[in-house]
Motif scaffolding. Structure first.
Motif, PDB file in Angstrom:
ATOM      1  N   ALA A 183      39.401  46.538  44.204  1.00 48.22           N
ATOM      2  CA  ALA A 183      39.748  45.126  44.398  1.00 48.22           C
ATOM      3  C   ALA A 183      39.700  44.748  45.875  1.00 48.22           C
ATOM      4  O   ALA A 183      39.143  43.701  46.238  1.00 48.22           O
ATOM      5  CB  ALA A 183      41.122  44.842  43.808  1.00 48.22           C
ATOM      6  N   ALA A 184      40.264  45.587  46.736  1.00 49.44           N
ATOM      7  CA  ALA A 184      40.296  45.279  48.170  1.00 49.44           C
ATOM      8  C   ALA A 184      38.888  45.255  48.764  1.00 49.44           C
ATOM      9  O   ALA A 184      38.557  44.355  49.546  1.00 49.44           O
ATOM     10  CB  ALA A 184      41.167  46.299  48.901  1.00 49.44           C
ATOM     11  N   SER A 185      38.053  46.228  48.402  1.00 42.91           N
ATOM     12  CA  SER A 185      36.704  46.249  48.976  1.00 42.91           C
ATOM     13  C   SER A 185      35.858  45.099  48.432  1.00 42.91           C
ATOM     14  O   SER A 185      35.058  44.517  49.167  1.00 42.91           O
ATOM     15  CB  SER A 185      36.026  47.602  48.719  1.00 42.91           C
ATOM     16  OG  SER A 185      35.886  47.850  47.352  1.00 42.91           O
ATOM     17  N   SER A 186      36.051  44.723  47.175  1.00 42.14           N
ATOM     18  CA  SER A 186      35.317  43.578  46.615  1.00 42.14           C
ATOM     19  C   SER A 186      35.756  42.279  47.272  1.00 42.14           C
ATOM     20  O   SER A 186      34.932  41.396  47.549  1.00 42.14           O
ATOM     21  CB  SER A 186      35.517  43.507  45.104  1.00 42.14           C
ATOM     22  OG  SER A 186      34.969  44.645  44.491  1.00 42.14           O
ATOM     23  N   TYR A 228      33.417  39.709  49.449  1.00 42.05           N
ATOM     24  CA  TYR A 228      33.382  38.259  49.215  1.00 42.05           C
ATOM     25  C   TYR A 228      33.660  37.487  50.506  1.00 42.05           C
ATOM     26  O   TYR A 228      32.923  36.552  50.857  1.00 42.05           O
ATOM     27  CB  TYR A 228      34.392  37.872  48.138  1.00 42.05           C
ATOM     28  CG  TYR A 228      34.365  36.402  47.828  1.00 42.05           C
ATOM     29  CD1 TYR A 228      33.400  35.876  46.981  1.00 42.05           C
ATOM     30  CD2 TYR A 228      35.277  35.540  48.410  1.00 42.05           C
ATOM     31  CE1 TYR A 228      33.351  34.520  46.709  1.00 42.05           C
ATOM     32  CE2 TYR A 228      35.240  34.181  48.151  1.00 42.05           C
ATOM     33  CZ  TYR A 228      34.287  33.679  47.295  1.00 42.05           C
ATOM     34  OH  TYR A 228      34.234  32.329  47.041  1.00 42.05           O
ATOM     35  N   GLN A 229      34.716  37.876  51.221  1.00 42.84           N
ATOM     36  CA  GLN A 229      35.068  37.173  52.449  1.00 42.84           C
ATOM     37  C   GLN A 229      34.010  37.358  53.527  1.00 42.84           C
ATOM     38  O   GLN A 229      33.655  36.411  54.238  1.00 42.84           O
ATOM     39  CB  GLN A 229      36.430  37.638  52.949  1.00 42.84           C
ATOM     40  CG  GLN A 229      37.562  37.197  52.059  1.00 42.84           C
ATOM     41  CD  GLN A 229      38.902  37.735  52.514  1.00 42.84           C
ATOM     42  OE1 GLN A 229      38.990  38.730  53.223  1.00 42.84           O
ATOM     43  NE2 GLN A 229      39.971  37.065  52.105  1.00 42.84           N
ATOM     44  N   ASP A 230      33.494  38.568  53.658  1.00 43.74           N
ATOM     45  CA  ASP A 230      32.485  38.848  54.675  1.00 43.74           C
ATOM     46  C   ASP A 230      31.205  38.066  54.408  1.00 43.74           C
ATOM     47  O   ASP A 230      30.654  37.438  55.310  1.00 43.74           O
ATOM     48  CB  ASP A 230      32.191  40.352  54.714  1.00 43.74           C
ATOM     49  CG  ASP A 230      31.184  40.713  55.781  1.00 43.74           C
ATOM     50  OD1 ASP A 230      31.497  40.519  56.977  1.00 43.74           O
ATOM     51  OD2 ASP A 230      30.085  41.178  55.425  1.00 43.74           O
ATOM     52  N   ASP A 231      30.736  38.083  53.170  1.00 39.84           N
ATOM     53  CA  ASP A 231      29.501  37.363  52.858  1.00 39.84           C
ATOM     54  C   ASP A 231      29.709  35.859  52.933  1.00 39.84           C
ATOM     55  O   ASP A 231      28.793  35.128  53.341  1.00 39.84           O
ATOM     56  CB  ASP A 231      28.955  37.773  51.490  1.00 39.84           C
ATOM     57  CG  ASP A 231      27.501  37.374  51.310  1.00 39.84           C
ATOM     58  OD1 ASP A 231      26.747  37.388  52.311  1.00 39.84           O
ATOM     59  OD2 ASP A 231      27.106  37.038  50.182  1.00 39.84           O
ATOM     60  N   SER A 232      30.886  35.370  52.559  1.00 32.56           N
ATOM     61  CA  SER A 232      31.165  33.927  52.693  1.00 32.56           C
ATOM     62  C   SER A 232      31.063  33.494  54.156  1.00 32.56           C
ATOM     63  O   SER A 232      30.466  32.457  54.466  1.00 32.56           O
ATOM     64  CB  SER A 232      32.556  33.602  52.158  1.00 32.56           C
ATOM     65  OG  SER A 232      32.621  33.811  50.779  1.00 32.56           O
ATOM     66  N   GLY A 281      29.928  35.525  45.525  1.00 37.03           N
ATOM     67  CA  GLY A 281      30.527  35.830  44.226  1.00 37.03           C
ATOM     68  C   GLY A 281      29.776  36.905  43.468  1.00 37.03           C
ATOM     69  O   GLY A 281      30.382  37.778  42.837  1.00 37.03           O
ATOM     70  N   VAL A 282      28.459  36.856  43.529  1.00 34.32           N
ATOM     71  CA  VAL A 282      27.640  37.866  42.846  1.00 34.32           C
ATOM     72  C   VAL A 282      27.821  39.224  43.511  1.00 34.32           C
ATOM     73  O   VAL A 282      27.983  40.246  42.838  1.00 34.32           O
ATOM     74  CB  VAL A 282      26.152  37.445  42.829  1.00 34.32           C
ATOM     75  CG1 VAL A 282      25.273  38.570  42.324  1.00 34.32           C
ATOM     76  CG2 VAL A 282      25.974  36.206  41.976  1.00 34.32           C
ATOM     77  N   TRP A 283      27.814  39.256  44.834  1.00 32.44           N
ATOM     78  CA  TRP A 283      28.037  40.514  45.544  1.00 32.44           C
ATOM     79  C   TRP A 283      29.402  41.100  45.203  1.00 32.44           C
ATOM     80  O   TRP A 283      29.535  42.299  44.928  1.00 32.44           O
ATOM     81  CB  TRP A 283      27.923  40.318  47.057  1.00 32.44           C
ATOM     82  CG  TRP A 283      26.533  40.385  47.583  1.00 32.44           C
ATOM     83  CD1 TRP A 283      25.806  39.366  48.119  1.00 32.44           C
ATOM     84  CD2 TRP A 283      25.681  41.536  47.633  1.00 32.44           C
ATOM     85  NE1 TRP A 283      24.568  39.811  48.491  1.00 32.44           N
ATOM     86  CE2 TRP A 283      24.459  41.147  48.210  1.00 32.44           C
ATOM     87  CE3 TRP A 283      25.833  42.861  47.244  1.00 32.44           C
ATOM     88  CZ2 TRP A 283      23.402  42.026  48.413  1.00 32.44           C
ATOM     89  CZ3 TRP A 283      24.776  43.749  47.446  1.00 32.44           C
ATOM     90  CH2 TRP A 283      23.584  43.334  48.018  1.00 32.44           C
ATOM     91  N   ALA A 284      30.433  40.265  45.220  1.00 33.04           N
ATOM     92  CA  ALA A 284      31.790  40.752  44.932  1.00 33.04           C
ATOM     93  C   ALA A 284      31.901  41.267  43.501  1.00 33.04           C
ATOM     94  O   ALA A 284      32.506  42.317  43.252  1.00 33.04           O
ATOM     95  CB  ALA A 284      32.812  39.643  45.186  1.00 33.04           C
ATOM     96  N   ALA A 285      31.315  40.544  42.547  1.00 32.45           N
ATOM     97  CA  ALA A 285      31.367  40.982  41.147  1.00 32.45           C
ATOM     98  C   ALA A 285      30.635  42.307  40.964  1.00 32.45           C
ATOM     99  O   ALA A 285      31.115  43.200  40.253  1.00 32.45           O
ATOM    100  CB  ALA A 285      30.766  39.908  40.240  1.00 32.45           C
ATOM    101  N   CYS A 286      29.485  42.442  41.596  1.00 29.39           N
ATOM    102  CA  CYS A 286      28.742  43.704  41.499  1.00 29.39           C
ATOM    103  C   CYS A 286      29.525  44.852  42.127  1.00 29.39           C
ATOM    104  O   CYS A 286      29.549  45.962  41.589  1.00 29.39           O
ATOM    105  CB  CYS A 286      27.386  43.571  42.177  1.00 29.39           C
ATOM    106  SG  CYS A 286      26.228  42.588  41.214  1.00 29.39           S
TER     107      CYS A 286
END
Length: 84
Positions: A27-30, A34-38, A60-65
């Motif tokens: 959860a923390a790395s996802s 998300y925050q980094d890519d945003s 969102g796609v990166w975080a979900a993956c």
């Protein structure tokens, strides 16, 4: 009854916390992804990966993956992030 056998039968202390630790790590790395890519998208430097019809291009796609396929997606994100 032997004390060593009792300890083995009861399990090692903290073993039941391993799945919780792994879930928190995922959860923390996802969330970080998300925050980094945003932030990178706002700067015009979003992380992008495409192969065939598979496209990873939004936070969102990166975080979900990363949440579902961490073993594959996290190294891929870091590699694409560095290349971009």
């Amino acid at each position: 009854m032997d004390a060593g056998w009792e300890a083995a039968a009861m399990g090692s202390p903290g073993v039941e916390l391993v799945p919780i630790f792994i879930a928190l790590l995922l959860a923390a790395s996802s969330l970080w992804v998300y925050q980094d890519d945003s932030r990178r998208v706002r700067q015009g430097r979003g992380v992008y990966f495409s192969v065939g019809s598979l496209e990873l291009s939004t936070p969102g796609v990166w975080a979900a993956c990363c949440l579902v396929l961490w073993v594959l997606a996290m190294p891929l994100y870091l590699t694409c992030r560095k290349a971009g």
